[in-house]
Structure formats: C-alpha cells, structure tokens
Design a protein around this motif. Structure first.
Motif, PDB file in Angstrom:
ATOM      1  N   THR A 198      21.276  35.481   6.985  1.00  0.00           N
ATOM      2  CA  THR A 198      20.483  36.285   7.934  1.00  0.00           C
ATOM      3  C   THR A 198      21.287  37.393   8.586  1.00  0.00           C
ATOM      4  O   THR A 198      20.793  38.512   8.745  1.00  0.00           O
ATOM      5  CB  THR A 198      19.941  35.362   9.041  1.00  0.00           C
ATOM      6  OG1 THR A 198      21.025  34.547   9.515  1.00  0.00           O
ATOM      7  CG2 THR A 198      18.850  34.464   8.510  1.00  0.00           C
ATOM      8  N   ASP A 199      22.519  37.076   8.997  1.00  0.00           N
ATOM      9  CA  ASP A 199      23.316  38.089   9.702  1.00  0.00           C
ATOM     10  C   ASP A 199      23.683  39.225   8.756  1.00  0.00           C
ATOM     11  O   ASP A 199      23.666  40.402   9.145  1.00  0.00           O
ATOM     12  CB  ASP A 199      24.573  37.466  10.328  1.00  0.00           C
ATOM     13  CG  ASP A 199      25.441  36.761   9.307  1.00  0.00           C
ATOM     14  OD1 ASP A 199      24.877  36.071   8.436  1.00  0.00           O
ATOM     15  OD2 ASP A 199      26.671  36.895   9.365  1.00  0.00           O
ATOM     16  N   THR A 200      23.973  38.888   7.513  1.00  0.00           N
ATOM     17  CA  THR A 200      24.365  39.928   6.565  1.00  0.00           C
ATOM     18  C   THR A 200      23.177  40.807   6.157  1.00  0.00           C
ATOM     19  O   THR A 200      23.299  42.033   6.120  1.00  0.00           O
ATOM     20  CB  THR A 200      25.026  39.288   5.336  1.00  0.00           C
ATOM     21  OG1 THR A 200      26.252  38.688   5.760  1.00  0.00           O
ATOM     22  CG2 THR A 200      25.305  40.307   4.249  1.00  0.00           C
ATOM     23  N   VAL A 201      22.048  40.195   5.876  1.00  0.00           N
ATOM     24  CA  VAL A 201      20.871  41.001   5.517  1.00  0.00           C
ATOM     25  C   VAL A 201      20.513  41.940   6.675  1.00  0.00           C
ATOM     26  O   VAL A 201      20.229  43.125   6.473  1.00  0.00           O
ATOM     27  CB  VAL A 201      19.670  40.093   5.150  1.00  0.00           C
ATOM     28  CG1 VAL A 201      18.388  40.926   5.001  1.00  0.00           C
ATOM     29  CG2 VAL A 201      19.954  39.336   3.860  1.00  0.00           C
ATOM     30  N   GLY A 205      22.159  44.000  14.082  1.00  0.00           N
ATOM     31  CA  GLY A 205      21.569  43.128  13.076  1.00  0.00           C
ATOM     32  C   GLY A 205      22.431  41.892  12.847  1.00  0.00           C
ATOM     33  O   GLY A 205      21.926  40.768  12.777  1.00  0.00           O
ATOM     34  N   ASP A 206      23.713  42.112  12.774  1.00  0.00           N
ATOM     35  CA  ASP A 206      24.684  41.037  12.557  1.00  0.00           C
ATOM     36  C   ASP A 206      24.571  39.969  13.661  1.00  0.00           C
ATOM     37  O   ASP A 206      24.384  38.776  13.392  1.00  0.00           O
ATOM     38  CB  ASP A 206      26.084  41.686  12.532  1.00  0.00           C
ATOM     39  CG  ASP A 206      27.203  40.734  12.155  1.00  0.00           C
ATOM     40  OD1 ASP A 206      26.959  39.531  12.022  1.00  0.00           O
ATOM     41  OD2 ASP A 206      28.349  41.220  12.009  1.00  0.00           O
ATOM     42  N   ALA A 207      24.637  40.418  14.909  1.00  0.00           N
ATOM     43  CA  ALA A 207      24.606  39.476  16.034  1.00  0.00           C
ATOM     44  C   ALA A 207      23.229  38.839  16.208  1.00  0.00           C
ATOM     45  O   ALA A 207      23.116  37.697  16.667  1.00  0.00           O
ATOM     46  CB  ALA A 207      25.015  40.188  17.323  1.00  0.00           C
ATOM     47  N   TRP A 265      29.306  39.750  17.180  1.00  0.00           N
ATOM     48  CA  TRP A 265      29.131  40.046  15.758  1.00  0.00           C
ATOM     49  C   TRP A 265      30.087  39.224  14.915  1.00  0.00           C
ATOM     50  O   TRP A 265      31.051  38.642  15.423  1.00  0.00           O
ATOM     51  CB  TRP A 265      29.258  41.530  15.483  1.00  0.00           C
ATOM     52  CG  TRP A 265      30.555  42.210  15.831  1.00  0.00           C
ATOM     53  CD1 TRP A 265      31.752  42.071  15.201  1.00  0.00           C
ATOM     54  CD2 TRP A 265      30.752  43.190  16.863  1.00  0.00           C
ATOM     55  NE1 TRP A 265      32.679  42.902  15.776  1.00  0.00           N
ATOM     56  CE2 TRP A 265      32.103  43.601  16.798  1.00  0.00           C
ATOM     57  CE3 TRP A 265      29.924  43.769  17.829  1.00  0.00           C
ATOM     58  CZ2 TRP A 265      32.654  44.562  17.667  1.00  0.00           C
ATOM     59  CZ3 TRP A 265      30.471  44.713  18.694  1.00  0.00           C
ATOM     60  CH2 TRP A 265      31.817  45.089  18.607  1.00  0.00           C
ATOM     61  N   THR A 266      29.815  39.167  13.609  1.00  0.00           N
ATOM     62  CA  THR A 266      30.546  38.258  12.714  1.00  0.00           C
ATOM     63  C   THR A 266      31.386  39.077  11.727  1.00  0.00           C
ATOM     64  O   THR A 266      31.750  40.222  12.006  1.00  0.00           O
ATOM     65  CB  THR A 266      29.559  37.312  11.997  1.00  0.00           C
ATOM     66  OG1 THR A 266      28.883  38.019  10.953  1.00  0.00           O
ATOM     67  CG2 THR A 266      28.520  36.734  12.964  1.00  0.00           C
ATOM     68  N   ASP A 267      31.657  38.479  10.572  1.00  0.00           N
ATOM     69  CA  ASP A 267      32.552  39.130   9.603  1.00  0.00           C
ATOM     70  C   ASP A 267      32.029  40.475   9.104  1.00  0.00           C
ATOM     71  O   ASP A 267      32.820  41.374   8.798  1.00  0.00           O
ATOM     72  CB  ASP A 267      32.809  38.193   8.409  1.00  0.00           C
ATOM     73  CG  ASP A 267      31.547  37.720   7.706  1.00  0.00           C
ATOM     74  OD1 ASP A 267      30.456  37.793   8.310  1.00  0.00           O
ATOM     75  OD2 ASP A 267      31.655  37.258   6.557  1.00  0.00           O
ATOM     76  N   ASP A 268      30.707  40.609   9.032  1.00  0.00           N
ATOM     77  CA  ASP A 268      30.120  41.848   8.509  1.00  0.00           C
ATOM     78  C   ASP A 268      30.608  43.063   9.311  1.00  0.00           C
ATOM     79  O   ASP A 268      31.131  44.031   8.756  1.00  0.00           O
ATOM     80  CB  ASP A 268      28.589  41.786   8.590  1.00  0.00           C
ATOM     81  CG  ASP A 268      28.043  40.481   8.047  1.00  0.00           C
ATOM     82  OD1 ASP A 268      27.418  40.505   6.995  1.00  0.00           O
ATOM     83  OD2 ASP A 268      28.274  39.422   8.676  1.00  0.00           O
ATOM     84  N   THR A 269      30.443  42.988  10.623  1.00  0.00           N
ATOM     85  CA  THR A 269      30.839  44.104  11.479  1.00  0.00           C
ATOM     86  C   THR A 269      32.355  44.181  11.622  1.00  0.00           C
ATOM     87  O   THR A 269      32.925  45.273  11.661  1.00  0.00           O
ATOM     88  CB  THR A 269      30.173  43.973  12.863  1.00  0.00           C
ATOM     89  OG1 THR A 269      28.769  43.796  12.672  1.00  0.00           O
ATOM     90  CG2 THR A 269      30.414  45.208  13.716  1.00  0.00           C
ATOM     91  N   LYS A 307      36.535  33.480  12.586  1.00  0.00           N
ATOM     92  CA  LYS A 307      35.704  32.282  12.612  1.00  0.00           C
ATOM     93  C   LYS A 307      35.006  32.059  11.279  1.00  0.00           C
ATOM     94  O   LYS A 307      34.579  30.961  10.973  1.00  0.00           O
ATOM     95  CB  LYS A 307      34.644  32.411  13.709  1.00  0.00           C
ATOM     96  CG  LYS A 307      35.216  32.460  15.123  1.00  0.00           C
ATOM     97  CD  LYS A 307      34.093  32.645  16.143  1.00  0.00           C
ATOM     98  CE  LYS A 307      34.651  32.814  17.544  1.00  0.00           C
ATOM     99  NZ  LYS A 307      33.596  33.093  18.528  1.00  0.00           N
ATOM    100  N   ASP A 308      34.827  33.142  10.512  1.00  0.00           N
ATOM    101  CA  ASP A 308      34.155  33.026   9.220  1.00  0.00           C
ATOM    102  C   ASP A 308      34.686  34.106   8.289  1.00  0.00           C
ATOM    103  O   ASP A 308      34.812  35.246   8.669  1.00  0.00           O
ATOM    104  CB  ASP A 308      32.638  33.202   9.376  1.00  0.00           C
ATOM    105  CG  ASP A 308      32.272  34.616   9.807  1.00  0.00           C
ATOM    106  OD1 ASP A 308      33.108  35.251  10.487  1.00  0.00           O
ATOM    107  OD2 ASP A 308      31.180  35.092   9.463  1.00  0.00           O
ATOM    108  N   VAL A 309      35.018  33.719   7.087  1.00  0.00           N
ATOM    109  CA  VAL A 309      35.394  34.696   6.069  1.00  0.00           C
ATOM    110  C   VAL A 309      34.605  34.326   4.818  1.00  0.00           C
ATOM    111  O   VAL A 309      34.563  33.159   4.430  1.00  0.00           O
ATOM    112  CB  VAL A 309      36.911  34.644   5.755  1.00  0.00           C
ATOM    113  CG1 VAL A 309      37.287  35.739   4.777  1.00  0.00           C
ATOM    114  CG2 VAL A 309      37.743  34.756   7.022  1.00  0.00           C
TER     115      VAL A 309
HETATM  116 MG    MG Z   1      28.491  37.296   8.786  1.00  0.00          MG
END
Ligand code: MG
Length: 483
Positions: A272-275, A18-20, A50-54, A91-93
């Motif tokens: 979107t990535d977090t939801v 979902g994240d990616a 994937w981003t910060d969520d994962t 890359k993102d926090v």
């Molecule tokens: Mg994220």
C-alpha cells in the motif's frame, strides 16, 4: 511560473504523503469503503512517518540538489553510499534492494559499479528482479532533468539498474519519470508521453498494460510487489478516481483529486505505501504542493530527520540544479509589526511576520501564510506553512479557494486542541485578514463579508486583494457550517 514551482514542490511532498498514508496498511488485503484510511501510523511507523520509498528517494534528491548529473558515476556512487548508510539503520529495506546493497558493500564501502554488478548477477541468478523498489524512489530523477528529456530517460533507467536489473523496472521508471516531468512542466497527466522512448517491441506491451489499468480498479493488480502491477495500481488509482468539480460553496475542489486518488491507491491493498508513494509522485507533479492536505503536511516526517518543509526545499533545489534560492526571507522594507486578536476569538492572534519573530506569550501553534526562512521556523510548537501568494493572478495560486479553506481548517484543528494560534503573513494586509474572515464566518455562522469587516476593524491596515475578496464570496455562507 509560480504554479510550476508549486508542482515541482509537490513531487516529493506527495510521494511522502502517499507513503505515510499507506504505511499502516502494508501487506493487508484491499480495504473496502467501510474501513478507514488515515495517516495514523502503525507497526513501527509513527503517524506521518514515511518509509523506505521516500527515504531512498531523498537519497537521490540530496545528490540531485547539488546540481550533479545523475548519469555520472560519481553521482551514482554518492547515491548508493547514502542508500547503504540508510539501510544500516532502516526499519524496512526491500528484499531485492537489501540483497544488492549487502552483496555490493565491502564493509561500509560501496560503489555504483559494484551495485550494478550485484544487480545484474542477481538477475542472471534468479531471473526475478522486477520488484517495485526502483520505481518507488524514482520521482526526484524527473525534477533533475526538467530541461532535458533525453538525459532524464537515460538517468531514470541507469538509477533503476543500480538495484533492479530487469528491463520492466527500467521501463517503468522511464515511463513514470517522464509522466512526472511532463506534469510538473504543464500540469497535465499523460502517462503515455514516453512510450516512444521504450524499445519498439515493448511499446505495445506497455500500452496494453496502461490500458488495462485504466479499465480496472486498483484492486485488480494485487501482485503489486511486481513493478508492472505497482505502476498499474498507481495509475489505475489516478485514472479511475473521478476528478471533482470545483464547487467552493460545497467545500469540494479539483485539488481534492490528489487526496482521493491516494486514498484509492492505499485501498488497493498489499504494498500500500509503495503504490501510494508512486501515485503521489505523479499527483504532486500534476496538482502541486498546495493540493496536499495541510493535516498531512503537518504530520509528515522521516529519514534522515526531515519534515515536509525540507522535502519542499529539496524539490526546489533539484529544479534549480544547485543554484541557491535568491528569495530574501528577511522581508526587508516591509511593515511587519501588526498584531491583533481576532474579533471573534481572542485565542487567534493575527499578525505580520514580526509577530512570529517575537512570539507573544501563550501562543501554542503557528500558521504561516507567507514563505519563511529557516531562522523563523518554530520547532518547539506545531508550525504549519501554507503556500499562498498575495497576487491576483490565478497562476500564482492554482488552488486559491482550496488553500484558503485548508488554512482555516488548520486553525480550527489547533483551536480544538486548545491551542492559542498565531495566524500571520508578512504584513497582515491581505492573506491574514482573508483567512481570518473565513475562520470568523465559520465560527459565528455569518457571511464572509460581515466577518471580513470585523477583521478589518481589528487590523487597520488590512486590505485583501480583489482575488481573495472574490474567493471569500465564492466560499460564501454555504461553507460556514460545512465543518
Ligand atoms: Mg515502504
């Protein structure tokens, strides 16, 4: 309980999916049906990254995989230290997480106690600490307490409060973790299972919020940087996306609900990535790793240099609470030497696991239909692992038909890229000839029975189990041209 293992393994995998999937569309408005949603990457993100969520969930998962009790101060110290380490190169926090980690760290040293104090101070100072940043990373907490619901409730709130002091954030983590835990144990979706764990004056409030999510589209919660709206958008995506009926001949499956609901989550827009990561944790628990499309599985990767395989391994390790995996990946005593070209396509090689270990010249991609050990993973060419068990019991292969078709689609994708493919299991007796027959039937537009006969001619020891033979009949000729 093989299907329970599949559901456990789906939690982190579908979180990451979902994240990616959502990462390219972050901050954009809702996406209408005319616009594509695909795991393409975009901005700083590679396709499947994937981003910060994962990443933050992985930090929790690593500590949980040691068997530690996440309520212990030492376990929480390890988690915040790992978050801090990640945040320095990330890359993102998230704004709120960044603020807490920065003010809690002295140089490179950070403790849970200081994080908690910084989190509480931020809440008292601003009154606004109900971002979605603790909910997005909470899924591994559910896996750490499959044996103890009350301990899970305590751990979920406590780890939320390390960065997000607001009770709404803690409540959301308790509700979502409990739903994930229940789904992993039973396969059922019940987001209200933990309402009784909330303070009595907040149970009615959350019940109304969940009801609103079920009556509205995911786009009805545009303020989804707020933890409440993020949970509502994620639950709305799951609850309002119809569950397809199994119709193998038409190529539609109940398992597709995971993919379709994640698509709906991304289309909510904004965060979107977090939801979609939040939705993914619960969908993966309900449907299992085997419901995650293999095309996504092949692309997924991210901090700290992990792939889908390691996410599956981490989830299993958490559920084992630190005990080692007792499976013998060497497959001693099996006849693993089979190797033959597909009767309809000489660029598809069919074999036992011996063929993976002594890879024939020219092979440019591998599709593994059995579990493999770390030593057998190829990192130099694309290598997709498919969860398929050579048993007749439905519990072993909860999405048997879907997975067989997904395996074939993977072979077809590699062939379109011009690669020679090794398709293998342990002995090439049951799983490999089944997938090879479906591949052949679609390639030549012939009946799966005819294709299986040809495959069995090439692999003299081939003898698919009756459940696989029945699946081939169900998948039948209608799916042959449904490419
Ligand atoms: Mg994220």
């Amino acid at each position: 309980m093989a299907s329970r293992n599949d559901r456990i393994e789906g939690v982190l995998l579908a979180t990451a999916a979902g994240d990616a999937l959502g990462a390219p569309y972050e901050f954009e408005p809702p996406r209408g049906p005319e616009l594509e949603v695909a795991m393409t990457g975009g901005g700083p993100w590679e396709a499947g990254e994937w981003t910060d969520d994962t990443a933050m969930a992985v930090a929790i998962a690593e500590v949980a995989a040691t068997g530690a009790d996440l309520r212990d101060e030492s376990a929480q110290d390890a988690i915040v230290a790992r978050w801090h380490e990640w945040s320095r190169g990330a890359k993102d926090v998230g704004v709120q997480t960044d603020s807490v980690l920065r003010s809690a760290a002295i140089g490179s040293v950070i403790t849970a106690e200081r994080a908690r104090a910084a989190s509480a101070f931020l809440h008292e100072d601003t009154g606004r600490t109900a971002g979605n940043g603790s909910l997005m990373r909470t899924a591994p907490v559910a896996l750490a307490y499959l044996h103890d619901e009350d301990a899970m409730v305590q751990a979920a709130r406590s780890i939320s409060e390390l960065t997000h002091f607001d009770p709404d954030a803690g409540d959301a983590c308790v509700l979502w973790c409990s739903a994930i835990r229940h789904a992993a144990l039973t396969g059922e979706l019940d987001v209200r299972i933990a309402l009784g764990h909330l303070d009595s004056d907040r149970q009615e409030l959350w019940s109304e919020r969940l009801g609103a999510a079920e009556r509205s589209a995911p786009t009805a919660f545009p303020n989804n940087g707020w933890v409440v709206a993020a949970l509502q958008a994620a639950w709305s995506a799951i609850a309002t996306t119809p569950v397809p009926e199994d119709d193998p001949a038409a190529g539609t499956f109940r398992a597709d609900h995971l993919r379709l609901a994640l698509d709906a989550a991304v289309r909510a827009g904004f965060d979107t990535d977090t939801v979609a990561a939040i939705a993914g944790g619960l969908l993966g628990a309900a449907y299992g790793a085997s419901a995650v499309p293999l095309e996504w599985r092949a692309l997924l990767h991210g901090w700290p240099d992990l792939t889908a395989r390691e996410l599956v391994g981490l989830a299993g390790a958490i559920a084992r609470r630190g005990r080692p995996d007792s499976f013998d990946f060497r497959y001693p005593g099996y006849q693993t030497g089979a190797l033959a070209a597909h009767p309809y396509d000489e660029k598809v090689l069919l074999g036992g696991i011996g063929a993976l270990r002594h890879l024939p010249d020219g092979v440019g991609a591998v599709v593994s239909l059995c579990r493999i050990g770390d030593d057998d993973v190829r990192t130099d060419i694309p290598h997709v692992e498919v969860r398929l068990i050579d048993r007749e019991d439905d519990d072993e292969n909860p999405h048997r038909d879907f997975v067989l078709l997904e395996a074939v689609r993977t072979v077809e994708r590699f062939r379109r890229e011009g690669r020679t493919v090794l398709l293998h299991c342990v002995e090439a007796q049951s799983r490999t000839p089944t997938v090879a027959a479906l591949y052949g039937a679609r390639l030549r537009a012939v009946d799966t029975g005819e294709a299986l006969e040809a495959v069995c001619g090439a692999l003299p020891n081939a003898s698919p189990n009756p459940a696989f033979r029945e699946a081939l009949q169900r998948l039948g000729t209608a799916v042959v041209t449904a490419q």
